[in-house]
Design an enzyme around this catalytic site. Structure first.
Site, PDB file in Angstrom:
ATOM      1  N   ASP A 234       9.681   1.268   4.792  1.00 42.10           N
ATOM      2  CA  ASP A 234      10.783   0.616   5.505  1.00 42.10           C
ATOM      3  C   ASP A 234      11.713   1.642   6.132  1.00 42.10           C
ATOM      4  O   ASP A 234      12.078   1.545   7.308  1.00 42.10           O
ATOM      5  CB  ASP A 234      11.591  -0.268   4.546  1.00 42.10           C
ATOM      6  CG  ASP A 234      10.725  -1.347   3.927  1.00 42.10           C
ATOM      7  OD1 ASP A 234       9.589  -1.545   4.404  1.00 42.10           O
ATOM      8  OD2 ASP A 234      11.180  -1.983   2.960  1.00 42.10           O
TER       9      ASP A 234
ATOM     10  N   THR B 255       0.827  -1.208   0.000  1.00 42.98           N
ATOM     11  CA  THR B 255       0.000   0.000   0.000  1.00 42.98           C
ATOM     12  C   THR B 255       0.864   1.262   0.000  1.00 42.98           C
ATOM     13  O   THR B 255       0.407   2.314  -0.427  1.00 42.98           O
ATOM     14  CB  THR B 255      -0.898   0.046   1.258  1.00 42.98           C
ATOM     15  OG1 THR B 255      -0.085  -0.307   2.385  1.00 42.98           O
ATOM     16  CG2 THR B 255      -2.062  -0.916   1.150  1.00 42.98           C
TER      17      THR B 255
ATOM     18  N   SER C 258      32.341  -5.057   6.722  1.00 40.79           N
ATOM     19  CA  SER C 258      31.248  -5.603   7.521  1.00 40.79           C
ATOM     20  C   SER C 258      31.745  -6.859   8.213  1.00 40.79           C
ATOM     21  O   SER C 258      32.537  -7.613   7.637  1.00 40.79           O
ATOM     22  CB  SER C 258      30.081  -5.956   6.596  1.00 40.79           C
ATOM     23  OG  SER C 258      29.201  -6.841   7.247  1.00 40.79           O
TER      24      SER C 258
ATOM     25  N   LEU D 222      12.654  -8.244   6.324  1.00 42.91           N
ATOM     26  CA  LEU D 222      12.728  -7.484   7.579  1.00 42.91           C
ATOM     27  C   LEU D 222      13.538  -6.206   7.407  1.00 42.91           C
ATOM     28  O   LEU D 222      14.024  -5.626   8.371  1.00 42.91           O
ATOM     29  CB  LEU D 222      13.319  -8.369   8.695  1.00 42.91           C
ATOM     30  CG  LEU D 222      12.541  -9.663   8.953  1.00 42.91           C
ATOM     31  CD1 LEU D 222      13.206 -10.486  10.047  1.00 42.91           C
ATOM     32  CD2 LEU D 222      11.086  -9.374   9.329  1.00 42.91           C
TER      33      LEU D 222
HETATM   34  C1  GLA Z   1       9.191  -3.710   0.519  1.00 44.38           C
HETATM   35  C2  GLA Z   1       9.318  -2.237   0.141  1.00 44.38           C
HETATM   36  C3  GLA Z   1       8.296  -1.386   0.906  1.00 44.38           C
HETATM   37  C4  GLA Z   1       6.895  -1.964   0.774  1.00 44.38           C
HETATM   38  C5  GLA Z   1       6.883  -3.460   1.064  1.00 44.38           C
HETATM   39  C6  GLA Z   1       5.542  -4.086   0.782  1.00 44.38           C
HETATM   40  O1  GLA Z   1       9.538  -3.908   1.861  1.00 44.38           O
HETATM   41  O2  GLA Z   1      10.616  -1.773   0.435  1.00 44.38           O
HETATM   42  O3  GLA Z   1       8.352  -0.059   0.443  1.00 44.38           O
HETATM   43  O4  GLA Z   1       6.354  -1.693  -0.491  1.00 44.38           O
HETATM   44  O5  GLA Z   1       7.863  -4.151   0.307  1.00 44.38           O
HETATM   45  O6  GLA Z   1       4.587  -3.552   1.630  1.00 44.38           O
END
Ligand code: GLA
Length: 393
Positions: A172, A36, A68, A125
């Site tokens: 994210d 979304t 890293s 994640l």
């Molecule tokens: C990835 C993308 C986010 C989002 C999700 C799905 O994590 O980086 O921006 O679109 O997929 O909700």
């Protein structure tokens, strides 16, 4: 843990008079509301307790050294080399961020840094957003660049869009930056209004289950979904003409409006399904947060199941291992809801489980998932956590 990293940093780069500073950004899990964000809709993520630590020191020259503890590699780059992609290595995330600072007219000075992450890779994640945000935050602090946090979030998203090449939304990077302990964020991705909603402590666990399925072609499939939803919006706008010209995002269209205009999509049933997922998922976030506020965890869990079905059937981003985990979860007493989380195509499910049932849930799922798929699952009981920060010891 960070003092051991400090020792590793000095082993790699040697001593100097400059201080070594330490920063941390978490990963995130999205409780409900996937695909979304790039349609201007609602999402409901929280930051998790795993993440990326970054130690950094200014060198006052024009070289950039990135290493890293998770991989055997030190990249030593001149300024010119920071503008090109570095194979398909994790280093592209910091490079993307550096390029965005450069685009803003900032002349970055040399530095050496060491990352150490414990977010499982490619698990949905946001290990990549975590690296981007910790890098943006650290460079901003080290060189006194004077960006506010929201600007760093947007800069990190642009790094992913323009340098890495994934047309992701803002969820994210936002969640990784703005997390708060024991809260999830109801974020409107169009206006960036964000409400921190307390998660009821005590009776329930948020359990992530990693399919450990290798993700393939997820970036190209992701970008394809972005295109399909843009097409849905364009078709709606064209068909509705002046009448509804105010639509600028697919999430402004309600589930019932979409249903009313279903005929537009007669020749494009797949585009219709994509739009149905997006509009219904936006509504589900709204309903889920209302359920949470009313302490109706049962209703919240049911919406998680519905979200998974929609991501599987209408959005086609699930996978056999993800479906297997959700089917198993549905049959275990004490599980209130389960769904894939993040982009899909593999990665993790997020499960809402009565705390008294968590151990049984893990044992029963591990065995049945192995029988069903031949894969072995990993489990993480997470705690909603604060966002990016400097760690002072
Ligand atoms: C990835 C993308 C986010 C989002 C999700 C799905 O994590 O980086 O921006 O679109 O997929 O909700």
């Amino acid at each position: 843990m960070t003092s051991a990293l400090h020792t590793q940093f000095l082993q790699k780069y040697g001593a100097s008079d400059e201080p070594v500073r330490t920063f941390f950004a978490p990963g995130r899990v999205n409780l409900i509301g996937d695909h979304t964000d790039y349609n201007g809709g609602l999402v409901f993520p929280c930051a998790i307790d795993q993440g990326n630590t970054m130690l950094i020191r200014a060198t006052h020259d024009n070289t950039f050294k990135l290493a890293s503890t998770n991989f055997d590699l030190i990249a030593v780059l001149s300024k010119d080399q920071t503008h090109q992609k570095y194979g398909d290595q994790w280093i592209n995330y910091p490079l993307g961020v550096m390029q965005q600072f450069t685009n803003d007219g900032i002349n970055l000075q040399g530095f050496e840094c060491l990352y150490s992450g414990n977010v499982p890779n490619a698990a949905g994640l946001s290990s990549s957003a975590s690296i981007e945000v910790v890098t943006a935050f650290a460079l901003n602090a080290l060189f006194n660049l004077d960006y506010d946090l929201l600007s760093l979030v947007k800069l990190s998203q642009r790094a992913e869009n323009e340098f890495v090449g994934v047309q992701c939304g803002i969820m994210d990077q936002f969640a990784v930056a703005m997390g708060r302990a024991d809260h999830a964020m109801k974020l409107d991705c169009e206006t960036l209004d964000c409400e921190q909603v307390p998660l009821p402590a005590g009776d329930h666990d948020i359990v992530l289950v990693n399919t450990n399925q290798r993700r393939e072609l997820s970036e190209s499939h992701y970008n394809q979904r972005v295109r399909e939803t843009r097409e849905a919006l364009a078709m709606l706008k064209e068909a509705l003409g002046d009448e509804d010209e105010h639509y600028t995002q697919l999430c402004e269209v309600s589930v019932s409006q979409l249903e009313t205009h279903k005929a537009i999509f007669d020749q494009h049933p797949v585009i219709y399904q994509r739009a149905r997922h997006v509009t219904s998922e936006h509504q589900r976030v709204f309903d889920a947060v209302a359920a949470l506020r009313a302490n109706d965890m049962h209703a919240f869990g049911q919406l998680m199941y519905q979200s998974h079905a929609s991501l599987r059937d209408d959005y086609a981003v699930s996978s056999k291992p993800l479906d297997s985990l959700v089917t198993i979860a549905m049959s275990i007493e004490g599980v209130l809801g389960a769904r894939l989380t993040g982009a899909g195509f593999g990665g993790c499910t997020v499960n809402l489980v009565h705390r008294s049932a968590t151990e049984h849930f893990k044992a029963a799922t591990a065995a049945r998932y192995q029988d069903d798929t031949g894969l072995s699952a990993d489990f993480y009981v997470i705690r909603p956590s604060p966002g990016v920060r400097e760690i002072n010891e």
